[in-house]
Write a protein that holds these residues in place. Sequence first.
Motif, mmCIF file in Angstrom:
data_model
loop_
_atom_site.group_PDB
_atom_site.id
_atom_site.type_symbol
_atom_site.label_atom_id
_atom_site.label_comp_id
_atom_site.label_asym_id
_atom_site.label_seq_id
_atom_site.Cartn_x
_atom_site.Cartn_y
_atom_site.Cartn_z
ATOM 1 N N ILE A 58 11.336 -10.954 31.180
ATOM 2 C CA ILE A 58 12.373 -10.620 32.328
ATOM 3 C C ILE A 58 13.238 -11.544 32.309
ATOM 4 C CG2 ILE A 58 12.346 -10.233 34.725
ATOM 5 C CD1 ILE A 58 9.306 -9.119 34.573
ATOM 6 N N SER A 59 14.297 -11.203 32.352
ATOM 7 C CA SER A 59 15.798 -12.162 32.384
ATOM 8 C C SER A 59 16.213 -12.158 33.960
ATOM 9 C CB SER A 59 16.892 -11.797 31.521
ATOM 10 O OG SER A 59 17.445 -10.455 31.931
ATOM 11 N N ALA A 60 16.917 -13.178 34.134
ATOM 12 C CA ALA A 60 17.336 -13.514 35.695
ATOM 13 C C ALA A 60 18.395 -12.131 35.873
ATOM 14 C CB ALA A 60 18.421 -14.671 35.455
ATOM 15 N N ASP A 61 18.755 -11.269 34.767
ATOM 16 C CA ASP A 61 19.847 -10.156 35.374
ATOM 17 C C ASP A 61 18.885 -8.976 35.434
ATOM 18 O OD1 ASP A 61 22.070 -11.490 34.902
ATOM 19 O OD2 ASP A 61 22.393 -10.922 32.692
ATOM 20 N N MET A 62 17.739 -9.063 34.608
ATOM 21 C CA MET A 62 16.787 -7.911 35.176
ATOM 22 C C MET A 62 16.252 -8.057 36.618
ATOM 23 S SD MET A 62 14.482 -7.621 31.881
ATOM 24 C CE MET A 62 15.215 -7.453 30.081
ATOM 25 N N VAL A 63 16.047 -9.449 37.027
ATOM 26 C CA VAL A 63 15.557 -9.705 38.321
ATOM 27 C C VAL A 63 16.776 -9.179 39.575
ATOM 28 C CG1 VAL A 63 14.809 -11.405 39.935
ATOM 29 C CG2 VAL A 63 14.015 -11.468 37.504
ATOM 30 N N LYS A 64 17.825 -9.446 38.995
ATOM 31 C CA LYS A 64 19.048 -9.003 39.908
ATOM 32 C C LYS A 64 19.057 -7.351 40.154
ATOM 33 C CE LYS A 64 22.034 -13.032 39.049
ATOM 34 N NZ LYS A 64 23.135 -13.515 38.415
ATOM 35 N N SER A 65 18.691 -6.849 38.999
ATOM 36 C CA SER A 65 18.752 -5.344 39.201
ATOM 37 C C SER A 65 17.734 -4.745 40.127
ATOM 38 C CB SER A 65 18.717 -4.721 37.611
ATOM 39 O OG SER A 65 17.350 -4.716 37.429
ATOM 40 N N MET A 66 16.548 -5.534 40.411
ATOM 41 C CA MET A 66 15.532 -4.928 41.154
ATOM 42 C C MET A 66 15.951 -4.964 42.738
ATOM 43 S SD MET A 66 12.280 -6.860 39.383
ATOM 44 C CE MET A 66 10.953 -5.797 40.230
ATOM 45 N N ARG A 67 15.104 -4.009 43.352
ATOM 46 C CA ARG A 67 15.397 -3.810 44.821
ATOM 47 C C ARG A 67 14.977 -4.935 45.723
ATOM 48 N NH1 ARG A 67 13.825 1.564 43.283
ATOM 49 N NH2 ARG A 67 11.558 1.025 44.099
ATOM 50 N N ALA A 68 15.502 -5.318 46.867
ATOM 51 C CA ALA A 68 15.124 -6.179 47.799
ATOM 52 C C ALA A 68 13.584 -5.747 48.070
ATOM 53 C CB ALA A 68 16.050 -6.405 49.423
ATOM 54 N N GLY A 69 12.569 -6.853 48.238
ATOM 55 C CA GLY A 69 11.345 -6.533 48.599
ATOM 56 C C GLY A 69 10.608 -6.496 47.390
ATOM 57 N N SER A 70 10.998 -6.218 46.267
ATOM 58 C CA SER A 70 10.093 -6.051 44.996
ATOM 59 C C SER A 70 9.566 -7.455 44.687
ATOM 60 C CB SER A 70 11.186 -5.436 43.866
ATOM 61 O OG SER A 70 11.852 -4.356 44.169
ATOM 62 N N VAL A 71 8.388 -7.204 44.022
ATOM 63 C CA VAL A 71 7.460 -8.323 43.326
ATOM 64 C C VAL A 71 7.422 -8.483 42.141
ATOM 65 C CG1 VAL A 71 5.458 -9.539 44.021
ATOM 66 C CG2 VAL A 71 6.340 -8.137 45.867
ATOM 67 N N ILE A 72 7.494 -9.546 41.617
ATOM 68 C CA ILE A 72 7.080 -9.881 40.158
ATOM 69 C C ILE A 72 5.874 -10.750 40.184
ATOM 70 C CG2 ILE A 72 7.553 -10.766 37.824
ATOM 71 C CD1 ILE A 72 10.620 -10.063 38.706
ATOM 72 N N VAL A 73 4.677 -10.520 39.403
ATOM 73 C CA VAL A 73 3.907 -11.423 39.505
ATOM 74 C C VAL A 73 3.543 -11.922 37.998
ATOM 75 C CG1 VAL A 73 1.230 -11.869 39.891
ATOM 76 C CG2 VAL A 73 2.465 -10.211 41.434
ATOM 77 N N ASP A 74 3.599 -13.119 37.655
ATOM 78 C CA ASP A 74 3.726 -13.573 36.424
ATOM 79 C C ASP A 74 2.340 -14.287 36.002
ATOM 80 O OD1 ASP A 74 4.428 -14.969 33.795
ATOM 81 O OD2 ASP A 74 6.327 -15.293 34.437
ATOM 82 N N ILE A 75 1.601 -13.624 35.457
ATOM 83 C CA ILE A 75 0.287 -14.489 34.915
ATOM 84 C C ILE A 75 0.476 -15.465 33.828
ATOM 85 C CG2 ILE A 75 -2.056 -13.877 33.761
ATOM 86 C CD1 ILE A 75 -2.231 -11.122 35.093
ATOM 87 N N ALA A 76 1.360 -15.185 33.148
ATOM 88 C CA ALA A 76 1.826 -16.276 32.001
ATOM 89 C C ALA A 76 2.330 -17.528 32.413
ATOM 90 C CB ALA A 76 2.297 -15.677 30.798
ATOM 91 N N VAL A 77 2.624 -17.741 33.755
ATOM 92 C CA VAL A 77 3.498 -18.636 34.501
ATOM 93 C C VAL A 77 3.116 -20.074 33.728
ATOM 94 C CG1 VAL A 77 2.090 -19.095 36.288
ATOM 95 C CG2 VAL A 77 4.604 -19.513 36.186
ATOM 96 N N GLU A 78 1.648 -20.348 33.531
ATOM 97 C CA GLU A 78 1.335 -21.800 33.160
ATOM 98 C C GLU A 78 1.753 -22.032 31.463
ATOM 99 O OE1 GLU A 78 -2.727 -22.170 33.837
ATOM 100 O OE2 GLU A 78 -2.497 -22.526 36.323
ATOM 101 N N ARG A 79 1.998 -21.057 30.797
ATOM 102 C CA ARG A 79 2.560 -21.024 29.393
ATOM 103 C C ARG A 79 4.097 -21.024 29.460
ATOM 104 N NH1 ARG A 79 -0.657 -23.516 25.727
ATOM 105 N NH2 ARG A 79 -2.684 -22.713 25.901
ATOM 106 N N GLY A 80 4.776 -21.192 30.545
ATOM 107 C CA GLY A 80 6.222 -20.983 30.568
ATOM 108 C C GLY A 80 6.677 -19.737 31.036
ATOM 109 N N GLY A 81 5.805 -18.777 31.339
ATOM 110 C CA GLY A 81 6.138 -17.639 32.316
ATOM 111 C C GLY A 81 6.862 -16.726 31.133
ATOM 112 N N ASN A 82 6.656 -15.464 31.728
ATOM 113 C CA ASN A 82 7.155 -14.228 31.095
ATOM 114 C C ASN A 82 8.753 -13.869 31.762
ATOM 115 O OD1 ASN A 82 4.115 -12.623 30.770
ATOM 116 N ND2 ASN A 82 5.108 -13.640 29.113
#
Length: 375
Positions: free
Chosen positions: A269-293
């Motif tokens: 998930i790139s920064a641009d993809m995050v920008k395309s999401m609606r306000a109030g949306s949530v991303i939960v990144d389980i892989a964050v300890e390995r640098g994150g998806n």
Amino acid sequence: MLIGVPAETDPAETRVAASPETVKKFIALGAEVAVEQGAGLKAGFVDADYQAAGARLVSAADALGADLVLKVRRPAAQELAHMKSGALVIATMDPYGHQDAIEAMARAGVSTFAMELMPRITRAQVMDVLSSQANLAGYRAVIDGAAEYGRAMPMMMTPAGTVPAARLFVMGVGVAGLQAIATGRRLGAIVTATDVRPATKEQVESLGAKFVAVEDDEFKQAETAGGYAKEMSDAYKAKQAALVASHIAKQDIVVTTALIPGRPAPKLISADMVKSMRAGSVIVDIAVERGGNCELARAGETVTTENGVKIVGYSSVTRLAATASSLYARNLYAFAETLIDKANKALAVNWDDELVKATCLTRGGAVVHPNFQPK
């Protein structure tokens, strides 16, 4: 035969390597069990529970000085100083990219076993810590996502109007991803999922979710013999990213679980993809300890972006300490039991056993695992 269970030194680690249940089982095998005072408090196991199971409460140094030491995470340098040469240590060692730490364990003279290197064979299913912990992580990720979302998950028809069902997108369909799908479905979300391995399509659909992927020839070859995902070509990544980018913009909650053994987590998930999401949306990144998806995820934090998207970077499994510890402790007991001579009630490692060969990192003052030999 003394088995030691020290408290974890990492302040973020809530789990413990033995439960009162497994302490009882070890004692039934003829072992004496020494548990550091307070070792299980964060996981809901009080000292009295361990004493009732037959354990002795001791200091950290005494627990670390046992013949067999059980831990959640790799021993730190200060812990190695208390371990005796020739002792056995079983833990999740996180060996990839930590060569210095592995060599430090070798210099300490301890024989170490990395539970995450356990082969995925029928005999070792009960010892599979990756599966037991990932299962819980996938569940907790959806619960965290639902909590941060701030809206109802299922469709609700009320006199005041209809509440639409939340849209949940799961990226990476391993054990964690499948549990995330199942949990999302139980909570009433509309669930879609993606993975580079073709075998996962049927699994996703069997749980009532829709599969999203670029299904070309490379996709059909994208799985290792061990069932893990292969690293994909840049061309495939570009095609998949374009598909995901259009899909992700419509989602309310996204759970990412993609990991490749021995490598940093792939960026999905790139920064641009995050920008395309609606306000109030949530991303939960389980892989964050390995640098994150997710490009914007931060370990141990919940980040809120300028466009109002929340990105959760907490360790899911440590937030289910009691259940995670109970399952992890059973995984460790199942493996440790194979290292014990039941008749003589003593440690007796069969160094030719396939499970021992697969998991043993250090022995006799040297790094012995072929994947981690010093260069």
